[in-house]
Design a protein around this motif. Structure first.
Motif, short mmCIF file in Angstrom:
data_model
loop_
_atom_site.label_atom_id
_atom_site.label_comp_id
_atom_site.label_asym_id
_atom_site.label_seq_id
_atom_site.Cartn_x
_atom_site.Cartn_y
_atom_site.Cartn_z
N ALA A 125 66.76 89.67 81.16
CA ALA A 125 67.39 88.78 82.15
C ALA A 125 66.51 87.55 82.39
O ALA A 125 67.01 86.42 82.46
N SER A 126 65.21 87.77 82.50
CA SER A 126 64.29 86.63 82.69
C SER A 126 64.30 85.72 81.47
O SER A 126 64.24 84.50 81.60
N LEU A 127 64.36 86.31 80.30
CA LEU A 127 64.40 85.53 79.08
C LEU A 127 65.66 84.67 79.02
O LEU A 127 65.59 83.48 78.67
N ASP A 128 66.79 85.23 79.39
CA ASP A 128 68.04 84.46 79.43
C ASP A 128 67.88 83.26 80.35
O ASP A 128 68.28 82.14 80.01
N ALA A 155 60.05 83.20 70.19
CA ALA A 155 59.06 82.17 70.52
C ALA A 155 58.58 81.48 69.24
O ALA A 155 58.41 80.24 69.22
N ASP A 156 58.39 82.25 68.18
CA ASP A 156 57.98 81.66 66.90
C ASP A 156 59.04 80.70 66.36
O ASP A 156 58.72 79.65 65.80
N TRP A 157 60.32 81.06 66.51
CA TRP A 157 61.41 80.19 66.07
C TRP A 157 61.38 78.88 66.85
O TRP A 157 61.56 77.81 66.28
N THR A 177 57.81 73.19 72.83
CA THR A 177 56.50 73.86 72.91
C THR A 177 56.36 74.59 74.23
O THR A 177 55.93 75.75 74.28
N ASP A 178 56.74 73.93 75.32
CA ASP A 178 56.67 74.57 76.64
C ASP A 178 57.58 75.79 76.70
O ASP A 178 57.19 76.84 77.24
N VAL A 200 58.56 81.70 76.71
CA VAL A 200 59.20 82.86 76.07
C VAL A 200 58.12 83.86 75.65
O VAL A 200 58.26 85.07 75.87
N ARG A 201 57.04 83.38 75.07
CA ARG A 201 55.95 84.25 74.65
C ARG A 201 55.37 85.02 75.86
O ARG A 201 54.99 86.18 75.74
N GLY A 202 55.36 84.38 77.01
CA GLY A 202 54.91 85.04 78.22
C GLY A 202 55.79 86.22 78.59
O GLY A 202 55.32 87.23 79.10
N GLN A 203 57.09 86.12 78.32
CA GLN A 203 58.00 87.23 78.58
C GLN A 203 57.71 88.39 77.63
O GLN A 203 57.82 89.55 78.01
#
Length: 167
Positions: free
Chosen positions: A69-72, A134-136, A108-109, A114-117
């Motif tokens: 949900a946070s990622l969305d 995040a890599d994408w 980048t931000d 996303v990586r933090g999630q």
């Protein structure tokens, strides 16, 4: 088409894709670089020895639901920022180079967020999915043509997350 017009168009396409992400068929998944690959099939034969599959614990299930949900929300907020910045770029009459630099910074931000999630995900498959996402996004930030990347690859990310990011 000017760079500013292109980014506005790409942002609109992105927001449209986000709105329609839940109704996708799940037959293809966008890959880094703008290519598409077939999504894994649920009916594909398993390889290796059969392993006992345990249901995720209620804590892991709740964590996955919260992380997804946070990622969305992050993806939607990032898309809105891109759209808002593109509108501002039009008003400020930025050059295509300035628009690309702004978009690369936004991507980048977003990749960092996303990586933090991923760091908070308890399910290793969900963690891998989010890290891959995040890599994408990082690939888009490194792209020579981030506006093209946005309209070709980024628009597939919400659908992939809708299909794969759940408990």
């Amino acid at each position: 088409m000017s760079g500013t017009t292109a980014i506005r168009t790409a942002a609109l396409v992105t927001l449209t894709a986000l709105a329609g992400g839940c109704s996708s068929s799940g037959e293809e998944t966008a890959a880094p670089g703008g290519t598409t690959a077939p999504a894994p099939s649920a009916s594909a034969p398993a390889t290796g020895t059969p392993a006992a599959t345990a249901a995720p614990s209620p804590v892991t299930t709740a964590n996955t639901a919260a992380v997804c949900a946070s990622l969305d929300k992050l993806i939607i907020a990032g898309s809105r920022k891109i759209a808002d910045d593109s509108a501002a770029a039009t008003r400020r009459e930025l050059t295509p180079e300035q628009v690309n630099a702004q978009l690369k910074g936004n991507l980048t931000d977003l990749a960092d967020d996303v990586r933090g999630q991923a760091a908070g995900a308890r399910d290793p498959e969900i963690k891998a999915l989010i890290t891959d996402t995040a890599d994408w996004i990082d690939a888009g930030a490194r792209s020579a043509t981030p506006v093209k990347w946005l309209s070709s690859t980024f628009v597939g990310i919400p659908r992939r997350l809708t299909d794969e990011c759940h408990a």
